[in-house]
Motif scaffolding. Structure first.
Motif, PDB file in Angstrom:
ATOM      1  N   GLY A 147      44.982  15.885  41.038  1.00 54.15           N
ATOM      2  CA  GLY A 147      45.228  17.113  40.260  1.00 54.15           C
ATOM      3  C   GLY A 147      44.954  18.389  41.031  1.00 54.15           C
ATOM      4  O   GLY A 147      45.187  19.492  40.531  1.00 54.15           O
ATOM      5  N   ASP A 148      44.432  18.297  42.258  1.00 53.18           N
ATOM      6  CA  ASP A 148      44.235  19.512  43.055  1.00 53.18           C
ATOM      7  C   ASP A 148      45.604  20.087  43.416  1.00 53.18           C
ATOM      8  O   ASP A 148      46.635  19.431  43.229  1.00 53.18           O
ATOM      9  N   ALA A 149      45.631  21.298  43.946  1.00 55.94           N
ATOM     10  CA  ALA A 149      46.916  21.992  43.944  1.00 55.94           C
ATOM     11  C   ALA A 149      47.072  23.004  45.075  1.00 55.94           C
ATOM     12  O   ALA A 149      46.199  23.154  45.936  1.00 55.94           O
ATOM     13  N   GLN A 150      48.187  23.683  45.059  1.00 58.23           N
ATOM     14  CA  GLN A 150      48.458  24.826  45.943  1.00 58.23           C
ATOM     15  C   GLN A 150      49.208  25.874  45.120  1.00 58.23           C
ATOM     16  O   GLN A 150      49.823  25.547  44.101  1.00 58.23           O
ATOM     17  N   ALA A 151      49.136  27.121  45.546  1.00 59.41           N
ATOM     18  CA  ALA A 151      49.899  28.196  44.884  1.00 59.41           C
ATOM     19  C   ALA A 151      50.039  29.350  45.871  1.00 59.41           C
ATOM     20  O   ALA A 151      49.479  29.322  46.969  1.00 59.41           O
ATOM     21  N   ASN A 152      50.800  30.366  45.450  1.00 54.85           N
ATOM     22  CA  ASN A 152      51.112  31.490  46.335  1.00 54.85           C
ATOM     23  C   ASN A 152      50.180  32.684  46.040  1.00 54.85           C
ATOM     24  O   ASN A 152      50.267  33.297  44.978  1.00 54.85           O
ATOM     25  N   PRO A 153      49.276  33.006  46.979  1.00 59.91           N
ATOM     26  CA  PRO A 153      48.305  34.085  46.735  1.00 59.91           C
ATOM     27  C   PRO A 153      48.959  35.440  46.462  1.00 59.91           C
ATOM     28  O   PRO A 153      48.445  36.236  45.662  1.00 59.91           O
ATOM     29  N   PHE A 154      50.077  35.721  47.119  1.00 57.50           N
ATOM     30  CA  PHE A 154      50.713  37.047  46.961  1.00 57.50           C
ATOM     31  C   PHE A 154      51.244  37.214  45.533  1.00 57.50           C
ATOM     32  O   PHE A 154      51.086  38.265  44.911  1.00 57.50           O
ATOM     33  N   LEU A 155      51.856  36.147  45.011  1.00 59.49           N
ATOM     34  CA  LEU A 155      52.412  36.237  43.659  1.00 59.49           C
ATOM     35  C   LEU A 155      51.303  36.348  42.618  1.00 59.49           C
ATOM     36  O   LEU A 155      51.443  37.032  41.606  1.00 59.49           O
ATOM     37  N   ILE A 156      50.189  35.697  42.894  1.00 55.20           N
ATOM     38  CA  ILE A 156      49.088  35.733  41.916  1.00 55.20           C
ATOM     39  C   ILE A 156      48.422  37.110  41.907  1.00 55.20           C
ATOM     40  O   ILE A 156      48.164  37.681  40.845  1.00 55.20           O
ATOM     41  N   VAL A 157      48.184  37.668  43.073  1.00 53.38           N
ATOM     42  CA  VAL A 157      47.608  39.020  43.133  1.00 53.38           C
ATOM     43  C   VAL A 157      48.554  40.006  42.439  1.00 53.38           C
ATOM     44  O   VAL A 157      48.127  40.875  41.664  1.00 53.38           O
ATOM     45  N   ASP A 158      49.827  39.842  42.660  1.00 50.26           N
ATOM     46  CA  ASP A 158      50.809  40.708  42.018  1.00 50.26           C
ATOM     47  C   ASP A 158      50.717  40.597  40.482  1.00 50.26           C
ATOM     48  O   ASP A 158      50.720  41.599  39.770  1.00 50.26           O
ATOM     49  N   GLY A 159      50.591  39.362  40.005  1.00 44.37           N
ATOM     50  CA  GLY A 159      50.478  39.137  38.554  1.00 44.37           C
ATOM     51  C   GLY A 159      49.237  39.803  37.977  1.00 44.37           C
ATOM     52  O   GLY A 159      49.291  40.470  36.940  1.00 44.37           O
ATOM     53  N   TYR A 160      48.101  39.646  38.654  1.00 44.84           N
ATOM     54  CA  TYR A 160      46.862  40.283  38.187  1.00 44.84           C
ATOM     55  C   TYR A 160      47.004  41.806  38.203  1.00 44.84           C
ATOM     56  O   TYR A 160      46.614  42.499  37.262  1.00 44.84           O
ATOM     57  N   ALA A 161      47.557  42.333  39.304  1.00 42.89           N
ATOM     58  CA  ALA A 161      47.626  43.798  39.471  1.00 42.89           C
ATOM     59  C   ALA A 161      48.518  44.432  38.397  1.00 42.89           C
ATOM     60  O   ALA A 161      48.216  45.523  37.887  1.00 42.89           O
ATOM     61  N   LYS A 162      49.604  43.730  38.048  1.00 48.10           N
ATOM     62  CA  LYS A 162      50.498  44.284  37.015  1.00 48.10           C
ATOM     63  C   LYS A 162      49.736  44.509  35.717  1.00 48.10           C
ATOM     64  O   LYS A 162      49.932  45.502  35.024  1.00 48.10           O
ATOM     65  N   ARG A 163      48.850  43.550  35.384  1.00 47.60           N
ATOM     66  CA  ARG A 163      48.084  43.682  34.143  1.00 47.60           C
ATOM     67  C   ARG A 163      47.065  44.822  34.248  1.00 47.60           C
ATOM     68  O   ARG A 163      46.834  45.569  33.291  1.00 47.60           O
TER      69      ARG A 163
END
Ligand SMILES: Cc1cc2nc3c(=O)[nH]c(=O)nc-3n(C[C@H](O)[C@H](O)[C@H](O)COP(=O)(O)OP(=O)(O)OC[C@H]3O[C@@H](n4cnc5c(N)ncnc54)[C@H](O)[C@@H]3O)c2cc1C
Length: 376
Positions: A143-159
């Motif tokens: 169940g461990d994973a990977q994701a895209n840091p740039f997209l996640i920071v972008d998502g947080y910043a928008k909020r």
């Protein structure tokens, strides 16, 4: 006042952005100030791995709670963050490693993590072409994973921008204190921003920013180099971790199949120098090909380096300080991407409710730093 908010966050990495996201969700107005651009620090240099296999109850819990938050991120942000659960596999090439993993698996299982020690036959099935020489087995958490840091920071910043602002190219060079409380920050251009709560989320610069209020916080940078290859057909799904002294860790990007990886240099390379070396490319190539010989012809297209923000015991710091309103959320020790969702939530809860939602004494600023995290 347009230069006043409830909270100022110093640092536009994933920790500052996650913390800001959850504070805004709690109704606070947040200003986030970043000296360069969002992700300019370690966050934009990480390899995107997300795991839950840690060695202490608190780290395992925080990582498992983070995973729950990663799983719902695309819905919450209304954008894809390239989250993919392909697992993590920690290889054991010695009885000592095997026994360490078996012992940790007991604790991890007790906490509800789906993790198993698997033998060579199973490893050969999930990592076709792996070199079995000296390999005894491995700790596998599917169940461990990977994701895209740039997209996640972008998502947080928008909020954050919905109830506050994100400022870039604004280096904090001063923090004002009146009667033992923080009141404002100053930027390199002599602008002033006011808030009663100021969070130091400056990553590998937590120490320098803390010095602005006269505090000595034990966070020091260590350089880690990384590389990425040309896209290639995907043939394994998980982050492979080889913790031998001359080991390495890498995964295959879920998107295009590029291999992305790094190793922990021995001895460590302290300091803020973000140079790169030919030695790393050569060694990383050798170490990767030793584990999976078919990767000996992989074509490296880029290398870079970034800082791990180390504390003496390998665990984060999330705490208030003796200066009222001044908080530290940092020292992620190379795990800040995977821990960020829960760390950000915990910080927001602690700051707004006056106490953390569960016991996080092991992350306190004044703890005894002698109990080291083993899974690092
Ligand atoms: C090669 C490499 C691979 C990694 N791989 C992984 C991985 O697979 N998984 C994982 O979980 N973690 C990984 N990490 C670790 C992870 O990247 C960090 O732990 C995480 O990004 C830390 O986030 P942060 O927000 O605390 O720090 P940062 O991302 O460094 O953000 C801090 C920000 O503060 C800013 N700042 C500093 N001083 C000031 C100032 N005075 N004023 C204003 N702004 C300031 C900086 O410019 C920076 O943008 C890796 C790190 C490296 C280097």
């Amino acid at each position: 006042m347009e230069n006043t908010s409830d909270v100022i966050i110093i640092g536009g990495g994933i920790i500052g952005c996650a913390t800001g996201f959850y504070l805004v969700k709690k109704g606070l107005k947040v200003f986030l100030l970043e000296k360069d651009y969002l992700t300019a620090g370690s966050t934009g240099r990480c390899i995107g791995g997300i795991r839950q296999q840690f060695s202490t109850e608190l780290s395992i819990k925080v990582a498992m709670e983070s995973m729950k938050k990663f799983k719902i991120m695309d819905k919450e942000f209304e954008q894809d963050v390239e989250f993919h659960q392909g697992g993590y596999l920690f290889l054991a090439h010695s009885e000592e490693k095997k026994n360490t993993y078996l012992k940790l698996i007991e604790l991890q299982k007790k906490m509800g993590l789906d993790v198993n020690y698997i033998g060579i036959d199973e490893i050969k099935k999930i990592v076709p072409g792996i070199n079995p020489e000296g390999l005894l087995g491995g700790a596998h958490c599917p169940g461990d994973a990977q994701a895209n840091p740039f997209l996640i920071v972008d998502g947080y910043a928008k909020r954050i921008r919905k109830n506050g602002a994100v400022f870039t190219n604004k280096e904090i060079t001063g923090i004002e204190i009146q009667n033992g409380r923080v009141t404002s920050v100053k930027t390199q251009n002599n602008e002033t921003y006011y808030a009663a709560i100021i969070i130091n989320a400056a990553g590998s610069f937590v120490k320098e920013v803390s010095k602005l209020v006269g505090l000595d916080v034990p966070v020091s940078p260590e350089r880690h180099e990384a590389l990425i290859t040309e896209p290639m057909e995907r043939f394994f799904d998980m982050m492979i971790v080889d913790y031998r002294d001359d080991g390495c860790y890498f995964n295959q990007n879920f998107g295009k199949g590029s291999i992305i990886g790094c190793y922990t240099p021995k001895p460590n390379v302290p300091g803020h120098n973000l140079g790169t070396s030919f030695e790393f490319v050569k060694e990383m190539g050798r170490r990767t090909a030793r584990l999976i010989p078919r990767l000996s012809s992989m074509k490296i297209i880029r290398q870079w380096s970034g800082s791990y923000e180390m504390t003496p015991d390998g665990n984060p710091i999330l705490d208030k300080t003796d200066i009222q309103g001044f908080w530290i959320v940092g020292g992620m020790c190379g795990h800040g991407f995977m821990l960020a969702p829960e760390i950000g939530w915990l910080a927001a809860e602690y700051i707004t409710e006056g106490k953390p939602p569960y016991n996080i004494d092991a992350f306190s600023l004044k703890r005894n730093f002698s109990h080291r995290e083993v899974m690092k």
